[in-house]
Design an enzyme around this catalytic site. Structure first.
Site, PDB file in Angstrom:
ATOM      1  N   GLY A   1      79.903  15.709  36.731  1.00 19.16           N
ATOM      2  CA  GLY A   1      81.283  15.294  36.489  1.00 19.16           C
ATOM      3  C   GLY A   1      81.886  16.288  35.512  1.00 19.16           C
ATOM      4  O   GLY A   1      81.265  16.627  34.493  1.00 19.16           O
TER       5      GLY A   1
ATOM      6  N   GLY B   1      82.237  26.630  35.422  1.00 15.37           N
ATOM      7  CA  GLY B   1      83.596  26.471  34.877  1.00 15.37           C
ATOM      8  C   GLY B   1      83.606  25.449  33.745  1.00 15.37           C
ATOM      9  O   GLY B   1      84.295  25.634  32.728  1.00 15.37           O
ATOM     10  N   ASP B   2      82.843  24.390  33.892  1.00 11.77           N
ATOM     11  CA  ASP B   2      82.797  23.363  32.840  1.00 11.77           C
ATOM     12  C   ASP B   2      82.079  23.897  31.599  1.00 11.77           C
ATOM     13  O   ASP B   2      82.470  23.575  30.467  1.00 11.77           O
ATOM     14  CB  ASP B   2      82.070  22.114  33.356  1.00 11.77           C
ATOM     15  CG  ASP B   2      82.734  21.564  34.605  1.00 11.77           C
ATOM     16  OD1 ASP B   2      83.963  21.686  34.709  1.00 11.77           O
ATOM     17  OD2 ASP B   2      82.021  21.047  35.481  1.00 11.77           O
TER      18      ASP B   2
ATOM     19  N   GLY C   1      71.373  23.452  38.695  1.00 12.05           N
ATOM     20  CA  GLY C   1      72.038  22.204  38.323  1.00 12.05           C
ATOM     21  C   GLY C   1      73.246  22.459  37.428  1.00 12.05           C
ATOM     22  O   GLY C   1      73.638  23.611  37.171  1.00 12.05           O
TER      23      GLY C   1
ATOM     24  N   ASP D   1      72.538  29.303  40.466  1.00 11.38           N
ATOM     25  CA  ASP D   1      73.331  28.137  40.875  1.00 11.38           C
ATOM     26  C   ASP D   1      74.608  28.160  40.036  1.00 11.38           C
ATOM     27  O   ASP D   1      74.545  28.013  38.809  1.00 11.38           O
ATOM     28  CB  ASP D   1      72.511  26.859  40.629  1.00 11.38           C
ATOM     29  CG  ASP D   1      73.235  25.596  41.070  1.00 11.38           C
ATOM     30  OD1 ASP D   1      74.434  25.656  41.384  1.00 11.38           O
ATOM     31  OD2 ASP D   1      72.581  24.535  41.092  1.00 11.38           O
TER      32      ASP D   1
ATOM     33  N   ASP E   1      75.386  13.861  40.184  1.00 11.89           N
ATOM     34  CA  ASP E   1      75.352  14.965  41.155  1.00 11.89           C
ATOM     35  C   ASP E   1      74.144  14.822  42.076  1.00 11.89           C
ATOM     36  O   ASP E   1      73.003  14.648  41.607  1.00 11.89           O
ATOM     37  CB  ASP E   1      75.276  16.317  40.419  1.00 11.89           C
ATOM     38  CG  ASP E   1      76.578  16.662  39.730  1.00 11.89           C
ATOM     39  OD1 ASP E   1      77.593  15.984  39.985  1.00 11.89           O
ATOM     40  OD2 ASP E   1      76.593  17.630  38.938  1.00 11.89           O
TER      41      ASP E   1
HETATM   42  O1  RIB Z   1      82.302  21.349  38.126  1.00  9.56           O
HETATM   43  C1  RIB Z   1      81.096  20.862  38.632  1.00  9.56           C
HETATM   44  C2  RIB Z   1      81.178  19.376  38.775  1.00  9.56           C
HETATM   45  O2  RIB Z   1      82.165  19.060  39.746  1.00  9.56           O
HETATM   46  C3  RIB Z   1      79.920  18.712  39.251  1.00  9.56           C
HETATM   47  O3  RIB Z   1      79.079  18.313  38.205  1.00  9.56           O
HETATM   48  C4  RIB Z   1      80.425  17.560  40.090  1.00  9.56           C
HETATM   49  O4  RIB Z   1      80.078  16.323  39.557  1.00  9.56           O
HETATM   50  C5  RIB Z   1      81.939  17.733  40.166  1.00  9.56           C
HETATM   51  O5  RIB Z   1      82.597  16.923  39.287  1.00  9.56           O
END
Ligand code: RIB
Length: 315
Positions: free
Chosen positions: A40, A253-254, A289, A248, A14
């Site tokens: 990612g 979502g991840d 981040g 931020d 990123d």
């Molecule tokens: O969901 C956030 C992610 O989307 C970031 O880390 C970026 O790399 C993209 O994959």
């Protein structure tokens, strides 16, 4: 033995620029700050689950540039098993230029690089690991054929599969997700993939039900400030939002999906797992981040204790 989770998905580096405002077309604008970080969607979900104590394996492809070995090392440093991380010769690693505005909202570009090479063969090569897992997590920053192959693999071997259809992909073929256990879109992804509106709670429910009628077992829709909904064939469960001051929102979502997988495979009910995942995601947006804002189990417990104490004081 801790619960085992596999992530079949992406990794990116990123490139995060903090802006006062987005530049106009043709404009050069100074931005106050920049940070390089590991991201990612796949790797983020892996790191969230691992920091919370799951035993995590990642099936992913890195480039043969300077980011490849650093990405592999970052996963290993976070306790993720990297035996199925493949380096692709002559190909750059995935990167994501990200712009974060003062209110914490972001805009993201992704360049897939080596992630575009993750193939069904990579899943077959990792099959002994995948068969031993409680859950396989998937996203859409890798080829769709690989996603379909992983869903079919999970259904064949009794390993539950969780698909976060992000970023939204109009060519995702829902008929090839037969047997998928958990489908986790946000509102706009749900609208695109169902071809139905999602502009009210009733519309979200109807759009999600159209998917549960097509071989997908459970749909979890994230609704930002309105929380989330779990929609099954015969039930709807509301997950309340968790209010925090955003710094931020990138990667929230991840954080939600990775922690949900960890809590679920650790024995929580789906409703408990989702409520805890909502808190984990909320905590992540209080820091800068993506992975750099993810709590480990101790920091997350402390955050929950503080929230509970504040709620008790208000009563
Ligand atoms: O969901 C956030 C992610 O989307 C970031 O880390 C970026 O790399 C993209 O994959």
């Amino acid at each position: 033995m801790p619960d085992r989770i596999a992530i079949v998905g992406s990794n990116m580096v990123d490139l995060v620029t903090y802006v006062d405002r987005m530049p106009e077309r043709g404009e050069t604008l100074e931005a106050p700050d920049f940070a390089l970080g590991f991201g990612g969607k796949g790797a983020n979900q892996a790191v969230a689950a691992a920091r919370l104590g799951a035993h995590v394996s990642m099936v992913t492809c890195v480039g043969d540039d300077l980011f490849g070995p650093r990405t592999r090392q970052n996963l290993a440093d976070n306790g993720v098993d990297v035996s199925h991380v493949r380096s692709v010769a002559g190909t750059p690693s995935g990167v994501a230029p990200i712009f974060v505005e003062p209110d914490g909202e972001n805009a993201i570009l992704i360049v897939k690089g080596a992630n575009a090479h993750l193939s069904p063969d990579d899943i077959d090569a990792a099959q002994d690991t995948l068969k031993r897992c409680d859950a396989i997590l998937l996203q859409l920053e890798v080829p769709l054929e690989t996603v379909y192959h992983a869903v079919a693999f999970g259904a064949r071997h009794g390993v539950q599969t969780i698909l976060n259809p992000a970023p939204a992909h109009p060519e995702l073929d829902l008929s090839r997700l037969e047997g998928l256990d958990w489908f986790c879109p946000n509102e706009s992804e749900l609208a695109m993939l169902s071809g139905m509106p999602t502009d009210s709670d009733a519309a979200v429910l109807a759009a999600a039900r159209s998917l549960t009628g097509r071989g997908i077992r459970n749909v979890i829709v994230t609704l930002g400030g309105r929380g989330a909904r779990l929609i099954t064939q015969d039930d709807v469960i509301q997950i309340a939002p968790v209010a925090v001051e955003p710094v931020d929102t990138t990667g929230a979502g991840d954080a939600f999906i990775g922690s949900f997988a960890r809590f679920l495979s650790g024995g929580a009910t789906p409703e408990e797992a989702l409520s805890r995942a909502a808190r984990y995601a909320a905590h992540s947006i209080t820091g800068r981040g993506t992975q750099s804002s993810y709590a480990d189990a101790a920091a997350f417990d402390a955050f929950c204790r503080d929230r509970d104490a504040m709620a008790a004081e208000r009563r």
